[in-house]
Design a protein around this motif. Structure first.
Motif: not given
Length: 421
Positions: A336-344
């Motif tokens: 995994i290069r990066s991860l986001l929690c866009p929905s919070g």
């Protein structure tokens, strides 16, 4: 026009401007921009400071539905290329479009440009190996940018510098905070500079508590509830102290934007600590993010487990909660290069997966491996069904990219200088 249509139109036009503003500010940013062309009344209303503040407040209090994809060619290194192309990705319809990149005409005069941070719909950009220029702009408003005053720091070797934006409600102004790791004659040290945007013509120095300051592989700080947070570089020693001291469990640096004082978040002995200072590879996906409910979280993927530390303030004291769960990647030779929690929430993750994949077989021999970076939606709770959704249909043209959570706004940085917030 029929009588019924004329009546509906007249009914809408009789609404108070405040009611129309409440309706329009709930639309996606692309629709709001289109609404500016409907009529002169809406154009004037959307450009009004009241509407800009209303839309900004609503955007900041809602889960992010937009992601900025910063992309560049694989043959280039991010520290040696200019600002790459930027794409605005809508998580609702999985569509992307290119948006405004670096606003200055002469990009070649500023080599190694990096996106430093996003805040209130604004982008802060600066060179990787130089301190100037620092440019702030809104990618949705053409020609809306400012260049901050040059620093008075002399000639030093810049190991790392990051600029983060914050807002000081006591004076209703934005501030830029620069964290600088540098060396002079083999002496390694750190420095912090602050400037109040639109009010000061020079940067001010603030005493920094660490010699190492921030983790170099983690991009950008996070503004949250009046403070800016960074991940501390645990490879460096503290000012006058050994890394084995009682401060060795401090992993997050805090800067109060109003008081302009530093603090640190210390993890209690009962809580597992991040391992990025032991295995450098983990730093690639160690990130600070704001989750649903206004909770600041530190996330680290160690190759098998996703570790989450939640930071809460109770009676003025930071409390750290911890949890983890396993992530099974869709490819064997991948990370995994990066991860986001866009929905919070942790129920939906946006993963940037990087790895070497085989291209097929020819005469019973495997094809040569190819470096790929792909985007996936990941649903941790979907145990029985497909947990991954490949977003390859977005067709991002470059082979390497970086993800940023983005909450678009109509805020003009030039208007902010005049105090129209």
């Amino acid at each position: 026009m029929t009588e019924s249509k004329r009546g509906n139109r007249n009914t809408f036009e009789t609404l108070a401007p405040e009611i129309i503003s409440e309706i329009l500010c709930r639309l996606p940013i692309e629709w709001i921009l289109r609404c500016k062309s409907v009529c002169k009344t809406w154009h004037t209303l959307i450009k009004d400071h009241y509407f800009v503040k209303l839309q900004l407040s609503r955007s900041n209090n809602q889960p992010s539905s937009q992601v900025i994809v910063e992309s560049w060619e694989y043959s280039q290194h991010i520290s040696s290329c200019g600002v790459s192309k930027l794409y605005l990705l809508s998580l609702e319809d999985c569509k992307s479009r290119e948006i405004q990149g670096f606003p200055l005409a002469d990009v070649n005069s500023c080599p190694g440009l990096l996106i430093m941070c996003f805040f209130d719909g604004l982008i802060c950009v600066a060179p990787d190996k130089d301190l100037d220029p620092v440019v702030i702009y809104n990618p949705l408003i053409r020609g809306d940018y400012i260049v901050l005053p040059k620093t008075e720091v002399g000639k030093v070797y810049i190991a790392l510098h990051r600029v983060t934006l914050g807002f000081d409600p006591s004076i209703n102004k934005y501030k830029a905070v620069r964290m600088l790791n540098y060396s002079v004659n083999s002496y390694y040290d750190s420095m912090c500079e602050v400037i109040t945007i639109g009010e000061e013509n020079s940067w001010r120095r603030v005493v920094a508590p660490y010699a190492g300051l921030i983790e170099p592989l983690c991009r950008g700080g996070v503004f949250h509830h009046g403070s800016i947070y960074w991940i501390i570089d645990k490879f460096r020693i503290f000012h006058g102290e050994s890394s084995t001291s009682s401060r060795s469990r401090e992993f997050i640096l805090e800067f109060d934007v109003t008081k302009e004082v530093f603090g640190a978040v210390s993890f209690p002995p009962s809580v597992r600590t991040p391992k990025y200072h032991e295995d450098r590879e983990f730093s690639l996906n160690l990130q600070l993010q704001v989750l649903e409910g206004g909770i600041l979280a530190l996330m680290e993927y160690d190759g098998q487990l996703l570790h989450i530390w939640r930071l809460l303030k109770q009676n003025g004291t930071q409390v750290v909660g911890y949890s983890s769960y396993r992530i099974e990647l869709p490819y064997k030779k991948a990370s995994i290069r990066s991860l986001l929690c866009p929905s919070g929430t942790e129920n939906l993750l946006l993963l940037q997966i990087y790895g070497s994949f085989q291209q097929g077989r020819r005469r019973r021999r495997r094809g040569s491996p190819t470096i790929k970076e792909e985007l996936f939606y990941y649903y941790p709770s979907n145990k029985k069904n497909n947990q991954y959704v490949n977003l390859s249909s977005l067709r991002i043209p470059y082979s390497c990219f970086y993800l940023w959570c983005f909450k678009p706004s109509l805020l003009s940085i030039k208007a902010a200088l005049l105090g129209h917030l």
